[in-house]
Design a protein around this motif. Structure first.
Motif, short mmCIF file in Angstrom:
data_model
loop_
_atom_site.label_atom_id
_atom_site.label_comp_id
_atom_site.label_asym_id
_atom_site.label_seq_id
_atom_site.Cartn_x
_atom_site.Cartn_y
_atom_site.Cartn_z
N MET A 59 0.82 -1.19 0.00
CA MET A 59 0.00 0.00 0.00
C MET A 59 0.87 1.26 0.00
SD MET A 59 -3.22 0.88 0.27
CE MET A 59 -4.19 2.27 0.67
N ASN A 60 1.90 1.30 0.85
CA ASN A 60 2.76 2.48 0.91
C ASN A 60 3.58 2.64 -0.36
OD1 ASN A 60 1.84 3.18 3.40
ND2 ASN A 60 3.49 2.17 4.51
N ALA A 61 3.98 1.54 -0.98
CA ALA A 61 4.75 1.63 -2.22
C ALA A 61 3.91 2.24 -3.33
CB ALA A 61 5.25 0.24 -2.62
N ALA A 62 2.63 1.91 -3.38
CA ALA A 62 1.75 2.46 -4.41
C ALA A 62 1.60 3.97 -4.24
CB ALA A 62 0.37 1.78 -4.35
N ILE A 63 1.48 4.43 -3.00
CA ILE A 63 1.38 5.86 -2.74
C ILE A 63 2.67 6.56 -3.16
CG2 ILE A 63 1.18 7.60 -0.91
CD1 ILE A 63 -0.69 5.64 0.55
N GLY A 64 3.81 5.91 -2.88
CA GLY A 64 5.09 6.48 -3.28
C GLY A 64 5.20 6.63 -4.78
N TYR A 65 4.75 5.59 -5.54
CA TYR A 65 4.80 5.68 -6.99
C TYR A 65 3.88 6.77 -7.53
CZ TYR A 65 7.47 1.35 -7.07
OH TYR A 65 8.43 0.41 -6.89
N VAL A 66 2.73 6.92 -6.93
CA VAL A 66 1.81 7.96 -7.35
C VAL A 66 2.42 9.34 -7.10
CG1 VAL A 66 -0.43 9.03 -6.86
CG2 VAL A 66 -0.26 6.54 -7.10
N LEU A 67 3.03 9.52 -5.93
CA LEU A 67 3.65 10.81 -5.61
C LEU A 67 4.81 11.12 -6.56
CD1 LEU A 67 3.62 10.76 -1.71
CD2 LEU A 67 2.19 12.12 -3.24
#
Length: 136
Positions: free
Chosen positions: A1-9
């Protein structure tokens, strides 16, 4: 979940960067006066390269330099009027820096005479600081 947010950012940051680059390029082209733009090149010619000179005219640079020169003269006058060296005979002339240095020297075991000479404070002040801050 946190990795997906990082990629989006990261993707949003890249999009912002691309948008800013396009904006600066468009603003850079708009700052040239019409008289300085190159005439349209024939279709067979290679694409024109960006000019190596800045978009600021020589008159504007001269005005900026003149203002900076005046400002520098004002700063020099201020420095001449208010010297940064404090005279120990003036009441309240000792600065916080001098007192902090005197405290540090007293903690390191310096003599009151050495503290007074180094920091530009009176011998009485140096003796007091020595008594308060000297190692026992």
């Amino acid at each position: 979940m946190n990795a997906a947010i990082g990629y989006v950012l990261i993707a949003l940051a890249v999009l912002n960067l691309v948008g800013l680059l396009l904006l600066f390029r468009r603003l850079g082209n708009a700052t040239y006066p019409a008289s300085q733009k190159e005439p349209a090149a024939p279709a067979t010619a290679a694409p024109a390269q960006a000019p190596s000179e800045p978009a600021v005219s020589a008159d504007a640079l001269a005005n900026m330099l003149r203002r900076l020169d005046h400002r520098l003269g004002d700063i020099e006058d201020q420095v001449k009027r208010s010297p940064s060296v404090a005279v120990s005979s003036d009441q309240g002339a000792t600065t916080d820096r001098a007192l902090a240095l005197a405290q540090r020297l007293a903690r390191q075991g310096s003599t009151p005479q050495n503290i007074a000479e180094t920091c530009g404070i009176s011998l009485t002040e140096a003796e007091l600081l020595h008594r308060l801050h000297a190692p026992r």
